[in-house]
Design a protein around this motif. Structure first.
Motif, PDB file in Angstrom:
ATOM      1  N   ASN A 301     -36.587  30.035 -26.589  1.00 11.01           N
ATOM      2  CA  ASN A 301     -36.340  28.863 -25.744  1.00 11.01           C
ATOM      3  C   ASN A 301     -34.945  28.274 -25.990  1.00 11.01           C
ATOM      4  OD1 ASN A 301     -39.025  28.977 -24.700  1.00 11.01           O
ATOM      5  ND2 ASN A 301     -39.755  27.941 -26.564  1.00 11.01           N
ATOM      6  N   ASP A 304     -33.589  25.643 -23.480  1.00  5.71           N
ATOM      7  CA  ASP A 304     -34.046  24.269 -23.723  1.00  5.71           C
ATOM      8  C   ASP A 304     -33.369  23.679 -24.959  1.00  5.71           C
ATOM      9  OD1 ASP A 304     -35.742  24.464 -21.556  1.00  5.71           O
ATOM     10  OD2 ASP A 304     -37.446  25.137 -22.764  1.00  5.71           O
ATOM     11  N   TRP A 305     -33.212  24.504 -25.981  1.00 10.16           N
ATOM     12  CA  TRP A 305     -32.616  24.024 -27.239  1.00 10.16           C
ATOM     13  C   TRP A 305     -31.187  23.525 -27.045  1.00 10.16           C
ATOM     14  CZ3 TRP A 305     -28.385  26.334 -29.810  1.00 10.16           C
ATOM     15  CH2 TRP A 305     -28.102  25.796 -31.072  1.00 10.16           C
ATOM     16  N   HIS A 307     -29.812  22.025 -24.656  1.00  6.83           N
ATOM     17  CA  HIS A 307     -29.720  20.719 -24.004  1.00  6.83           C
ATOM     18  C   HIS A 307     -30.546  19.633 -24.686  1.00  6.83           C
ATOM     19  CE1 HIS A 307     -28.622  23.677 -20.875  1.00  6.83           C
ATOM     20  NE2 HIS A 307     -27.773  22.744 -20.486  1.00  6.83           N
ATOM     21  N   ASP A 308     -31.207  19.978 -25.765  1.00  2.00           N
ATOM     22  CA  ASP A 308     -32.139  19.037 -26.399  1.00  2.00           C
ATOM     23  C   ASP A 308     -31.482  18.361 -27.615  1.00  2.00           C
ATOM     24  OD1 ASP A 308     -34.262  17.600 -27.318  1.00  2.00           O
ATOM     25  OD2 ASP A 308     -35.513  19.329 -27.836  1.00  2.00           O
ATOM     26  N   PHE A 309     -31.204  17.076 -27.478  1.00  2.00           N
ATOM     27  CA  PHE A 309     -30.604  16.332 -28.581  1.00  2.00           C
ATOM     28  C   PHE A 309     -31.565  16.164 -29.755  1.00  2.00           C
ATOM     29  CE2 PHE A 309     -29.960  12.200 -30.697  1.00  2.00           C
ATOM     30  CZ  PHE A 309     -28.697  12.417 -31.222  1.00  2.00           C
ATOM     31  N   GLU A 310     -32.833  16.140 -29.491  1.00  2.93           N
ATOM     32  CA  GLU A 310     -33.817  15.876 -30.544  1.00  2.93           C
ATOM     33  C   GLU A 310     -33.896  17.011 -31.551  1.00  2.93           C
ATOM     34  OE1 GLU A 310     -35.130  12.954 -30.819  1.00  2.93           O
ATOM     35  OE2 GLU A 310     -34.168  12.346 -28.949  1.00  2.93           O
ATOM     36  N   THR A 311     -33.512  18.221 -31.135  1.00  3.04           N
ATOM     37  CA  THR A 311     -33.617  19.365 -32.048  1.00  3.04           C
ATOM     38  C   THR A 311     -32.293  19.580 -32.796  1.00  3.04           C
ATOM     39  OG1 THR A 311     -33.068  20.835 -30.202  1.00  3.04           O
ATOM     40  CG2 THR A 311     -35.407  20.544 -30.744  1.00  3.04           C
ATOM     41  N   LYS A 507     -23.764  22.317 -29.113  1.00  2.00           N
ATOM     42  CA  LYS A 507     -24.664  23.465 -29.206  1.00  2.00           C
ATOM     43  C   LYS A 507     -24.196  24.536 -28.232  1.00  2.00           C
ATOM     44  CE  LYS A 507     -29.058  21.198 -30.449  1.00  2.00           C
ATOM     45  NZ  LYS A 507     -30.463  21.018 -30.005  1.00  2.00           N
ATOM     46  N   HIS A 514     -23.363  22.444 -24.701  1.00  2.00           N
ATOM     47  CA  HIS A 514     -23.702  21.039 -24.454  1.00  2.00           C
ATOM     48  C   HIS A 514     -23.195  20.216 -25.638  1.00  2.00           C
ATOM     49  CE1 HIS A 514     -25.878  18.113 -21.977  1.00  2.00           C
ATOM     50  NE2 HIS A 514     -26.039  17.459 -23.105  1.00  2.00           N
ATOM     51  N   TRP A 516     -22.597  16.166 -27.519  1.00  3.44           N
ATOM     52  CA  TRP A 516     -22.932  14.756 -27.678  1.00  3.44           C
ATOM     53  C   TRP A 516     -21.929  14.127 -28.633  1.00  3.44           C
ATOM     54  CZ3 TRP A 516     -26.406  18.723 -28.044  1.00  3.44           C
ATOM     55  CH2 TRP A 516     -27.456  18.754 -27.128  1.00  3.44           C
ATOM     56  N   ASP A 534     -23.354  11.294 -24.063  1.00  3.82           N
ATOM     57  CA  ASP A 534     -23.492  12.708 -23.751  1.00  3.82           C
ATOM     58  C   ASP A 534     -22.552  13.009 -22.599  1.00  3.82           C
ATOM     59  OD1 ASP A 534     -24.720  11.796 -21.445  1.00  3.82           O
ATOM     60  OD2 ASP A 534     -26.737  12.353 -22.062  1.00  3.82           O
TER      61      ASP A 534
END
Length: 542
Positions: A301, A304-305, A307-311, A507, A514, A516, A534
């Motif tokens: 994935n 998804d990773w 674009h995912d700030f939480e990970t 990332k 992506h 931040w 972002d």
């Protein structure tokens, strides 16, 4: 510059002073003077001098200028004729010296030597006001090579047969003739700085003078070139037109102007080579990520990773560093990278997480204000941290070379205090180190407020000898300046300061990028995100 043994430093500085500086004429070698002066400057800084006049240790110095300047015809006589039947092969070595010392356009359109153009001419450019043709100065130094004792029959065979051709940037083995070139070059620089003031081109223009110029008439006197479609000067800014023709001009419209600048030492113009304060010649590789075990890029994935700030790793796992027994450290500024490739050559298709932190100190009550301010981002984005390649490792923060650097750097904001400075030293021409050397160090304010001194390279200790700050890169890890947490907290409390970090995160995966940007702070021992940007909210406040 690494000792606090008062008696030894006092005796050594006194000997150097009497031998080198307490004389009517100072030995003309720009680097010898620099090294000798450094010892005495350190003794002055430590208050360990007796009977030393600082004015005699610092430029301007006195020396005797050359009796005459040789013409090119005289220099050409050192060249051997390649067509001569009596020419021996090792005589080519003498011709190599002449070629190497030739500056750009020194012998016409082409045919310059790398040393003549990139080393010699670059260094003497600050005296072009007095010597418009740098080859004139090169002729002096070239003649000096032979006056010093270069002998083709004594040295030529070695230079021809034992010093093979090598990469122009690899100087592990130099010709003996090149050694003489360096000596003559450093002597000439010393005498130049003694006899003539340095200058630089004054790019400022007197607008009142420009307004007096008849630009329409002037344009007609020059080769228009790109201006052939211009009917009048009104279509250009007057200052821009003036800059297009700043050279001396028959119409006198605009002439090259110079302003005098002081000579303080061989950091400007920069001709230093060996850093004598540095004791190691090879720095450990910075390939090992200290934080490697704290995060793993997922296998699946990845779209998804990316674009995912939480990970991302927990910030507390990054900012709080448990690296030395019985001490808690905090990260200031760093580059941290996790990377995975299918093979070493497949850089384009890599997966990567990159984190850069830049720590700044701001007034306690202004944390919210600066967390959304463009100045913080500019400080981090444009510079990361301040860096200089002209200052020896142990000259921070007291030597005139550092004080000159400090005066040249424009402060970003009186309230924003950097925490980090970078020492950097390139390999140069002397082969004294393998590759470049560099590490981060605490800023002047941290060093002064905490009473720190540099022990071993990159390690800053307090008066009790306890390590308070260092870059983990000196231990073979990624770049990361850390500081003992309690010491930093006491400093901030005394000065009503708070620490903020400008944090950049990117990332890469599935050929996507992506990004931040965060501004974080320390609040009651916890790392808090004050503001997050972002790609959709990247525009910053002025």
């Amino acid at each position: 510059m690494r000792t606090d043994v008062k008696h030894t430093l006092r005796v050594l500085s006194s000997y150097i002073y009497k031998t080198i500086f307490d004389k009517d004429s100072i030995y003309p070698h720009v680097l010898l003077r620099d090294y000798a002066r450094g010892v005495i400057e350190y003794a002055i800084f430590k208050g360990m001098t007796d009977g030393i006049d600082p004015k005699l240790v610092r430029p301007p110095y006195k020396s005797k200028w050359y009796e005459y300047i040789p013409e090119m015809d005289e220099i050409n006589k050192y060249n051997f004729d390649y067509q001569s039947e009596d020419l021996k092969k090792h005589y080519y070595a003498q011709n190599t010296i002449i070629s190497s010392m030739t500056t750009e356009y020194g012998r016409g359109i082409s045919g310059y030597g790398d040393f003549g153009r990139y080393v010699f001419q670059s260094a003497v450019s600050n005296w072009e006001h007095q010597f418009n043709d740098s080859q004139v100065l090169s002729n002096i130094a070239t003649k000096k090579v032979f006056e010093l004792g270069y002998d083709i029959d004594l040295h030529g065979k070695y230079d021809s047969y034992h010093v093979g051709r090598y990469d122009r940037h690899d100087h592990a083995i130099e010709r003996i003739g090149k050694k003489y070139q360096w000596i003559a070059f450093h002597e000439l620089l010393a005498k130049l700085s003694d006899k003539f003031p340095m200058s630089e081109i004054d790019w400022s223009y007197d607008k009142s003078t420009i307004d007096e110029i008849d630009f329409d008439k002037w344009l007609k006197t020059i080769e228009l070139g790109d201006y052939e479609e211009i009917d009048s000067v009104d279509s250009l800014e007057k200052e821009e037109v003036a800059q297009e023709k700043y050279e001396d001009d028959e119409s006198g419209a605009q002439k090259r102007k110079y302003k005098e600048i002081p000579y303080h030492g061989p950091w400007n113009p920069f001709v230093r080579d060996i850093d004598p304060t540095l004791l190691f010649i090879t720095q450990k590789n910075k390939d090992s990520n200290y934080y490697q075990a704290k995060y793993t890029i997922p296998e699946d994935n990845l779209n998804d990773w990316v674009h995912d700030f939480e990970t991302i790793p927990e910030l507390k796992e990054i900012m709080f560093v448990d690296i030395r027994e019985n001490q808690n450290f905090m990260l200031l500024s760093s580059h941290i990278k996790w990377e995975r490739r299918k093979n070493n050559d497949d850089y384009k298709n890599r997966e990567e997480l990159f984190i850069k932190t830049t720590a700044l100190l701001v007034p306690m009550e202004r944390v919210k204000y600066y967390s959304q301010h463009k100045k913080v981002h500019d400080h981090s984005y444009r510079n990361h941290w301040e860096s200089s390649y002209k200052i020896f490792a142990y000259e921070y923060f007291w030597h005139p070379s550092y004080l000159d650097y400090k005066n040249e750097v424009d402060p970003w904001d009186e309230e924003i205090i950097p925490t980090t400075l970078e020492y950097s030293w390139e390999k140069g021409y002397d082969n004294s180190i393998d590759g470049s050397v560099g590490y981060l160090m605490p800023s002047e304010l941290l060093v002064e407020q905490l009473g720190l001194a540099q022990g071993n390279e990159g390690y800053w200790t307090d008066q009790d000898g306890q390590v308070i700050a260092y870059d983990i890169a000196v231990e073979g890890y990624n770049t990361g300046l850390i500081i003992e947490q309690k010491s930093l907290e006491r400093l901030m409390e005394r000065n009503n300061l708070a620490i903020i970090w400008d944090v950049y995160i990117s990332k890469i995966g599935e050929n996507q990028l992506h990004e931040w940007r965060l501004v974080t702070s320390l609040n009651d021992g916890q790392i808090e995100i004050e503001y997050k940007y972002d790609e959709a909210t990247w525009k910053l406040h002025d």
